[in-house]
Design a protein around this motif. Structure first.
Motif, mmCIF file in Angstrom:
data_model
loop_
_atom_site.group_PDB
_atom_site.id
_atom_site.type_symbol
_atom_site.label_atom_id
_atom_site.label_comp_id
_atom_site.label_asym_id
_atom_site.label_seq_id
_atom_site.Cartn_x
_atom_site.Cartn_y
_atom_site.Cartn_z
ATOM 1 N N CYS A 162 0.614 3.921 4.247
ATOM 2 C CA CYS A 162 1.609 3.834 5.310
ATOM 3 C C CYS A 162 2.434 2.583 5.050
ATOM 4 N N GLN A 163 3.675 2.758 4.710
ATOM 5 C CA GLN A 163 4.499 1.615 4.338
ATOM 6 C C GLN A 163 4.851 0.721 5.526
ATOM 7 N N LYS A 164 4.773 1.266 6.726
ATOM 8 C CA LYS A 164 5.063 0.459 7.907
ATOM 9 C C LYS A 164 3.959 -0.549 8.187
ATOM 10 N N THR A 165 2.700 -0.112 8.103
ATOM 11 C CA THR A 165 1.576 -1.003 8.407
ATOM 12 C C THR A 165 0.978 -1.647 7.167
ATOM 13 N N GLY A 166 1.264 -1.102 5.990
ATOM 14 C CA GLY A 166 0.719 -1.638 4.748
ATOM 15 C C GLY A 166 -0.678 -1.152 4.415
ATOM 16 N N GLU A 167 -1.240 -0.263 5.238
ATOM 17 C CA GLU A 167 -2.590 0.263 4.980
ATOM 18 C C GLU A 167 -2.524 1.403 3.959
ATOM 19 N N ALA A 168 -3.602 1.537 3.189
ATOM 20 C CA ALA A 168 -3.635 2.586 2.165
ATOM 21 C C ALA A 168 -5.042 3.131 2.009
ATOM 22 N N ILE A 169 -5.108 4.382 1.567
ATOM 23 C CA ILE A 169 -6.390 5.044 1.281
ATOM 24 C C ILE A 169 -6.386 5.516 -0.166
ATOM 25 N N VAL A 170 -7.526 5.401 -0.818
ATOM 26 C CA VAL A 170 -7.710 5.928 -2.171
ATOM 27 C C VAL A 170 -8.668 7.108 -2.087
ATOM 28 N N ILE A 171 -8.273 8.225 -2.687
ATOM 29 C CA ILE A 171 -9.077 9.445 -2.676
ATOM 30 C C ILE A 171 -9.630 9.691 -4.071
ATOM 31 N N ASP A 172 -10.946 9.809 -4.174
ATOM 32 C CA ASP A 172 -11.656 10.108 -5.428
ATOM 33 C C ASP A 172 -11.364 9.109 -6.546
ATOM 34 N N PRO A 173 -11.598 7.806 -6.306
ATOM 35 C CA PRO A 173 -11.281 6.808 -7.336
ATOM 36 C C PRO A 173 -12.189 6.896 -8.561
ATOM 37 N N LYS A 174 -11.581 6.651 -9.729
ATOM 38 C CA LYS A 174 -12.362 6.483 -10.946
ATOM 39 C C LYS A 174 -12.993 5.090 -10.932
ATOM 40 N N ARG A 175 -13.878 4.833 -11.888
ATOM 41 C CA ARG A 175 -14.691 3.620 -11.828
ATOM 42 C C ARG A 175 -13.950 2.363 -12.263
ATOM 43 N N ASP A 176 -12.986 2.467 -13.165
ATOM 44 C CA ASP A 176 -12.205 1.285 -13.523
ATOM 45 C C ASP A 176 -11.088 1.135 -12.491
ATOM 46 N N VAL A 177 -11.433 0.461 -11.403
ATOM 47 C CA VAL A 177 -10.615 0.473 -10.194
ATOM 48 C C VAL A 177 -9.454 -0.513 -10.226
ATOM 49 N N ASP A 178 -9.322 -1.303 -11.294
ATOM 50 C CA ASP A 178 -8.194 -2.230 -11.366
ATOM 51 C C ASP A 178 -6.859 -1.491 -11.288
ATOM 52 N N THR A 179 -6.847 -0.227 -11.670
ATOM 53 C CA THR A 179 -5.643 0.601 -11.567
ATOM 54 C C THR A 179 -5.127 0.629 -10.129
ATOM 55 N N TYR A 180 -6.007 0.872 -9.175
ATOM 56 C CA TYR A 180 -5.604 0.984 -7.775
ATOM 57 C C TYR A 180 -5.214 -0.373 -7.191
#
Length: 471
Positions: free
Chosen positions: A20-38
């Motif tokens: 949500c660009q208004k509040t700055g909150e984000a969710i990640v769905i089914d992340p891979k293990r090398d999480v530096d990407t997110y």
């Protein structure tokens, strides 16, 4: 709304970062293990990862949800559907059918969509400021582009008897829920072409509910549940050996890896000492380079997109191993390995010539020489492809032993005959050649061009079904 599709082509696995660009909150769905990407995507777009979720307990990759939660402080929202046997065994916020996850002005409604696994869920996303109607569905391994998730993995990979038939029936029922959604809803699945979680996945990253209803085979069985189940369970590819371990590690407490490991560079002496103790040396070079000269008893698993899958087939999680790889390649290979939890890398060496060992060669033959071996009593031709590939068309007289199960089926290889191996295009034959040499088979010819060249040059294939495939 911010949306990004993150795709790991090595495992054909998709994950998503939605914010949500208004509040700055984000969710990640089914992340891979090398999480530096997110972390990098969130940073670049002024977002905070506050929520993490999964569509189900994955079998094909090691989820990075817990690593990401430790690094961000985000809450994990995970399925509590499917019964006690299918619950995550670590702390999380449980989700049921109808649960709502709020991410700023975005809402994700949980739909219980069992079939692939009993606990599988999908997420129906509504961007409230833009519309009160849903816009996206994240399906995980439920509905793919042109295909649906296979229900047989729990039985074939994890040994849970009776689950595939039950799962197929659940899938049939879940598809009815999917079909009732608005046709315009975008569908973002967990996998694309190349994944072993289905048998005919499309190559494009997304679709819509309406499009799948008219083109996906699974929606063409109205009022024919029996026909649907029969087709769904037929000719599924062999599930990689490592799937059972992934299913376990994604469910239970395990050590976390919050940064990318840096394998040590080994001395030639250290490599030779380790090999003397039985530690495997994996040569990640291209098959053509390997063929020109390889270290005796090393295995050729090329460092391409299929690297992790074949490592998962052939390396035990308890055993250390070493790599032959360039300095520029080692981080990429390490990431591929950590995505399936193969963390026991003893180290690596960059050049086979550094060991001072006499190298061996992989003898490739062309199609004309290959034809001279067909039909001979003193020759065994072995097709190293999967059973469904073999059954759909093979060279007459060839036996089938799938390369992934080759170490357990060496008794099907005749040590007293000239052995000629092939696969589709040479990659699996390179693995098979090195496995056979490591296990004492020396009289081997490799028809590396394989079925691709055989068919392209107009040669026939036998297509009748066999009663029992060796693999």
């Amino acid at each position: 709304m911010f949306f990004q599709h993150i795709y790991d082509k090595t495992l054909a696995q998709a994950s998503y970062l939605v914010g949500c660009q208004k509040t700055g909150e984000a969710i990640v769905i089914d992340p891979k293990r090398d999480v530096d990407t997110y972390l990098e995507i969130a940073k670049q777009n002024g977002l905070r990862i506050t929520h993490i979720t999964e569509t189900h307990i994955h079998a094909d990759f090691l989820s990075g949800s817990r690593e990401l939660a430790v690094l961000t402080g985000a809450q994990m929202y995970l399925s509590d559907e499917g019964g006690e046997d299918w619950r995550y065994e670590f702390e999380h916020i449980g989700l049921k059918h109808g649960s709502i996850i709020k991410v700023g002005n975005l809402t994700l409604e949980v739909l219980h969509t069992p079939g692939h696994t009993p606990e599988s869920i999908s997420f129906l996303l509504t961007d409230k400021p833009a519309s009160s109607m849903p816009v996206m569905l994240f399906t995980g391994d439920f509905v793919f582009v042109g295909d649906i998730g296979r229900p047989d993995l729990l039985e074939k990979a994890a040994g849970l008897k009776g689950t595939q038939d039950k799962g197929a029936l659940q899938m049939y029922q879940s598809l009815a829920l999917f079909a009732n959604l608005p046709d315009y809803v975008q569908v973002w699945p967990g996998h694309g072409a190349g994944s072993a979680c289905g048998k005919a996945l499309g190559a494009v990253p997304s679709t819509t509910v309406g499009y799948e209803k008219i083109r996906n085979w699974a929606f063409q069985y109205d009022e024919d549940q029996e026909g649907f189940v029969k087709y769904l369970l037929a000719d599924q590819p062999e599930p990689p050996k490592y799937f059972a371990m992934m299913k376990k590690l994604n469910k239970v407490e395990r050590p976390l890896l919050t940064s990318i490991p840096q394998p040590q560079k080994l001395t030639p002496e250290a490599v030779k000492e380790a090999m003397a103790k039985g530690i495997k040396l994996i040569d990640t070079r291209n098959k053509a380079e390997f063929a020109k000269g390889f270290v005796p008893n090393s295995l050729n698993i090329q460092g391409n997109n299929a690297f992790a899958t074949w490592m998962g087939w052939l390396i035990d999680y308890e055993e250390p191993f070493m790599l032959i790889a360039s300095d520029s390649q080692i981080e990429d290979l390490t990431r591929k390995l950590m995505r399936i939890g193969l963390d026991n890398v003893l180290g690596y060496i960059t050049d086979v010539n550094l060991l001072g060992i006499e190298l061996e060669k992989n003898e490739w033959i062309d199609i004309d020489e290959f034809k001279t071996y067909i039909g001979r009593e003193d020759v065994q031709i072995v097709d190293l492809r999967g059973a469904s590939e073999y059954n759909s068309g093979h060279i007459e007289g060839a036996d089938n032993v799938f390369v992934g199960t080759l170490p357990a089926n060496l008794d099907k290889i005749n040590r007293h005959k000239q052995l000629v191996i092939h696969c589709q295009g040479g990659d699996r034959a390179a693995i098979g050649y090195s496995l056979l040499r490591k296990n004492g088979f020396n009289n081997i010819k490799n028809y590396s061009a394989g079925i691709n060249e055989w068919v392209n040059k107009g040669n026939p294939l036998v297509t009748e079904m066999v009663e029992e495939a060796a693999c």
